[in-house]
Design an enzyme around this catalytic site. Structure first.
Site, PDB file in Angstrom:
ATOM      1  N   ASP A  64     -17.361   8.856   4.064  1.00  0.00           N
ATOM      2  CA  ASP A  64     -18.817   8.642   4.023  1.00  0.00           C
ATOM      3  C   ASP A  64     -19.204   7.434   3.176  1.00  0.00           C
ATOM      4  OD1 ASP A  64     -19.031  11.092   5.427  1.00  0.00           O
ATOM      5  OD2 ASP A  64     -18.858  12.166   3.532  1.00  0.00           O
ATOM      6  N   LYS A  67     -19.108   3.407   6.508  1.00  0.00           N
ATOM      7  CA  LYS A  67     -18.249   2.643   7.420  1.00  0.00           C
ATOM      8  C   LYS A  67     -18.994   2.211   8.677  1.00  0.00           C
ATOM      9  CE  LYS A  67     -14.702   5.673   7.414  1.00  0.00           C
ATOM     10  NZ  LYS A  67     -14.884   6.480   6.224  1.00  0.00           N
ATOM     11  N   GLY A  91     -17.658  11.115  11.322  1.00  0.00           N
ATOM     12  CA  GLY A  91     -19.044  10.942  11.773  1.00  0.00           C
ATOM     13  C   GLY A  91     -19.503   9.535  11.499  1.00  0.00           C
ATOM     14  N   HIS A  92     -19.670   8.761  12.547  1.00  0.00           N
ATOM     15  CA  HIS A  92     -20.154   7.393  12.383  1.00  0.00           C
ATOM     16  C   HIS A  92     -21.513   7.269  13.034  1.00  0.00           C
ATOM     17  CE1 HIS A  92     -15.832   5.615  11.991  1.00  0.00           C
ATOM     18  NE2 HIS A  92     -16.183   6.370  10.976  1.00  0.00           N
TER      19      HIS A  92
END
Ligand code: IMP
Length: 482
Positions: A64, A67, A91-92
Site C-alpha cells: 500500500d 504503487k 489492490g491497485h
C-alpha cells in the site's frame, strides 16, 4: 552495467557510446528498423542513445505504498507489464482520464491500449476472480483479449476449497490468524510447494485432471475431517474447473519463452510487484507475511527469465509507514492522534478489504533493510504531502532491543515485537508540498526530510509523488533509462 552506463554518460551520443562499447569489446550490433535506431549492447538495447532498462517495481514497506500511480506512469512507457507473484490479494487503483479502475489480479497494462499484460508463473490465479475482473473492466469499456493478456501455463490455481480453508484459519478466535485478505492465497501456495496444485495447463487436459484432483483432495479432505467439515467430492471440483476452462484457456501461453522473445526484440518490460518487501515469505515479518516472495529477485523466478533481465529496481516507499493485518510494526501510532491524523489525511483504508490501515512514523531501519534485500536502485517516495503541517516529524533510525541498540529488524517474531524504535526528530513544515512539481516548489524543511531519508536508507529518491494526480510528480531519474 555500471561501466557501460558510465561510458554512455561520458560519451553523450549514440556514436560515442558505440565506440566506447567497441573499445570494451562488448558490442553486439543489431539494428531494429521498426523501433527507430536501436542497437543491442551487451544484451541491452540502446534507443536514441539511451540504454533501455527493464524495471522491477516493488513495495519497500508492508504494501500500500501508492504503487498504483507510479506503476501507471511507468506502464505508459513500457511495452509489456508483468505480474510475477501474489494474486488477487493485491489492490491497485488507477485513475486514468477521470475514470477509476480497481485491479487486483490483472497487470496495470490492461487499462492502456497497445500494451501486453502478462501474468507469470509466480502468481496464484483464481480463475473465477480472473473472469470477474475482466467482466468488470468490460463494463468500464476496457476489453481484455488474448492479444492483450497472456497467462503462464505453469501458474497454480486458487480453488474455492483454498478460500474455505483460509476462512477457518482466519476466524476471529483462531490461534492461526494472520489477518490475511482471505482470498485463498496462502493455501494455494501451500499446495504449489506441496506438489499437489492444479495448474493452469491442467485445464487443457480434462481427462488427466481426475487423478490430479484425487491427489489434491487426499490432502484437503484429511484437513477437513480434522476440522469436522464435510469432505469435498472430486466431481464437484472437476465440474467447477471443466466449466471454467474454456473461458480462461485462450489466455494461456508459454510465458518464459514469450518474454524472452520480446526482450530480444528490445521491448521495455515493467515487472509489477504486489504487496511489499516486509511481507516477503523469507525476508518479511514472518509469520505475519504473505505466502510469496515479494522481493525484486522474484520478478525473474516468477516470470521465467534469468536475473540478468532486471536492470533497475524501483522501490515504492511512503513518507511514513502503514500496515494492514496483524504483526510487528515498531513505529505504529495506531492508538494516538498521530496515527489517526495520518490515516485520515492519507485515506489509509485497504483497496481489497476496506480495512483501516495501522499508521506510524517512517522507519528508516526497515527501508534500509529492504533496499538491500531487494537491491533497490532508486526510491519513489509517495504521500509526502500527508506530512504537511506537522510541527515535528519523527524518523526511526535504530531499535533498542534487550538493553542494546541494533540497526536492523531481527528475524525472530518475539524479538521483532520487543524492538523499540529510537527516533530522530525533524522540524516539520507549514507550507504545502501537495501538488509540487519541482524541487523549487518544496519547502526547505521538506527537502531536508527527503535528503535525510536518502541518507538513512542509503538510496537516492528517483521520484517524488506529491498528490494522487499523475502530474504531481517530481522526477529525478527515469528508471527506464540507464
Ligand atoms: P494474504 O496475502 O492474503 O495471505 O495476507 C497475508 C498478509 O499480507 C496480511 O497481513 C495482509 O494484510 C497482507 N497483504 C496482502 N496483500 C496486501 C496488499 O496488497 N497490501 C497490503 N497488505 C497486503
Amino acid at each position: 552495467m555500471g561501466k557501460i552506463s558510465l561510458l554512455s554518460l561520458l560519451s553523450g551520443s549514440i556514436w560515442g557510446t558505440t565506440l566506447a562499447c567497441l573499445a570494451e569489446g562488448i558490442l553486439y550490433p543489431k539494428v531494429d528498423l521498426a523501433g527507430g535506431t536501436r542497437l543491442q549492447v551487451s544484451g541491452r538495447w540502446l534507443r536514441e542513445g539511451i540504454l533501455m532498462a527493464n524495471v522491477v517495481v516493488v513495495g519497500s514497506q508492508w504494501g500500500d505504498e501508492g504503487k498504483g500511480k507510479i506503476v501507471d506512469w511507468l506502464s505508459e512507457q513500457a511495452d509489456i507489464v508483468v505480474r510475477f507473484q501474489g494474486g488477487h490479494n493485491a489492490g491497485h487503483t488507477l485513475v486514468i482520464d477521470g475514470a477509476t479502475y480497481k485491479l487486483s489480479l490483472l497487470p496495470s497494462g490492461v487499462v492502456r491500449e497497445g500494451k501486453l499484460s502478462v501474468i507469470g508463473n509466480g502468481v496464484v490465479i483464481d480463475p473465477q476472480a480472473l473472469i470477474d475482473e475482466i467482466a468488470q473492466l468490460k463494463k468500464q469499456g476496457i476489453v481484455v483479449t488474448p492479444e492483450t493478456l497472456r497467462i503462464a501455463e505453469n501458474a497454480p490455481l486458487i480453488l474455492p476449497l483454498h478460500r474455505e480453508l483460509e476462512a477457518l484459519r482466519e476466524a476471529d478466535d483462531a490461534a492461526t490468524r494472520i489477518g490475511t485478505t482471505k482470498r485463498g492465497i496462502g493455501p494455494a501456495y501451500e499446495d504449489k510447494v506441496g506438489r499437489r496444485a492444479i495448474r493452469f495447463m491442467d485445464l487443457a487436459d480434462l481427462p488427466a485432471l481426475h487423478g490430479k484432483i484425487d491427489r489434491l483432495l487426499a490432502h484437503h479432505n484429511a484437513l477437513r475431517r480434522g476440522h469436522g467439515l464435510p469432505e469435498i467430492r472430486a466431481q464437484t471440483v472437476y465440474d467447477h474447473l471443466a466449466a471454467i476452462a474454456p473461458k480462461v484457456l485462450p489466455f494461456m501461453d508459454t510465458v518464459w519463452s514469450l518474454l524472452d522473445g520480446k526482450r530480444r526484440e528490445g521491448k521495455r518490460i515493467l515487472f509489477e510487484g504486489a504487496q511489499g518487501a516486509l511481507l516477503d515469505i523469507d525476508h518479511g515479518t514472518y509469520p505475519y507475511v504473505t505466502s510469496s516472495n515479494t522481493v525484486a529477485a522474484q520478478a525473474a523466478t516468477g516470470s521465467g527469465l534469468g536475473p540478468n533481465a532486471i536492470d533497475y529496481v524501483l522501490g515504492i516507499c511512503k513518507a511514513y509507514t502503514t500496515r494492514v493485518g496483524l504483526g510487528p510494526f515498531p513505529t505504529d501510532q495506531m492508538d494516538n492522534a498521530i496515527g489517526k491524523t495520518l490515516g485520515e489525511r492519507g485515506n489509509e483504508f485497504g483497496t481489497v478489504t476496506g480495512r483501516a490501515r495501522r499508521c506510524g512514523w517512517f522507519d528508516a531501519v526497515l527501508v534500509r533493510q529492504t533496499v538491500l534485500t531487494c537491491g533497490i536502485d532508486g526510491l519513489a517516495l509517495t504521500k509526502l504531502d500527508i506530512l504537511d503541517g506537522f510541527d515535528e516529524i519523527k524518523v526511526c533510525v535504530r531499535y533498542r532491543l534487550d538493553g542494546r541498540e541494533v540497526d536492523y529488524l531481527p528475524a525472530g517474531e518475539q524479538a521483532q515485537a520487543r524492538a523499540e524504535p529510537v527516533y530522530e526528530t525533524i522540524d516539520g513544515w507549514k507550507e504545502p508540498t501537495a501538488r509540487a512539481r519541482s524541487w523549487a516548489q518544496l519547502p526547505a524543511q521538506a527537502i531536508k526530510y527527503v535528503r535525510r531519508i536518502e541518507e538513512l536508507v542509503g538510496c537516492p529518491v528517483a521520484l517524488l509523488s506529491t498528490s494522487p494526480e499523475r502530474e504531481d510528480t517530481i522526477l529525478m531519474k527515469n528508471p527506464f533509462e540507464l
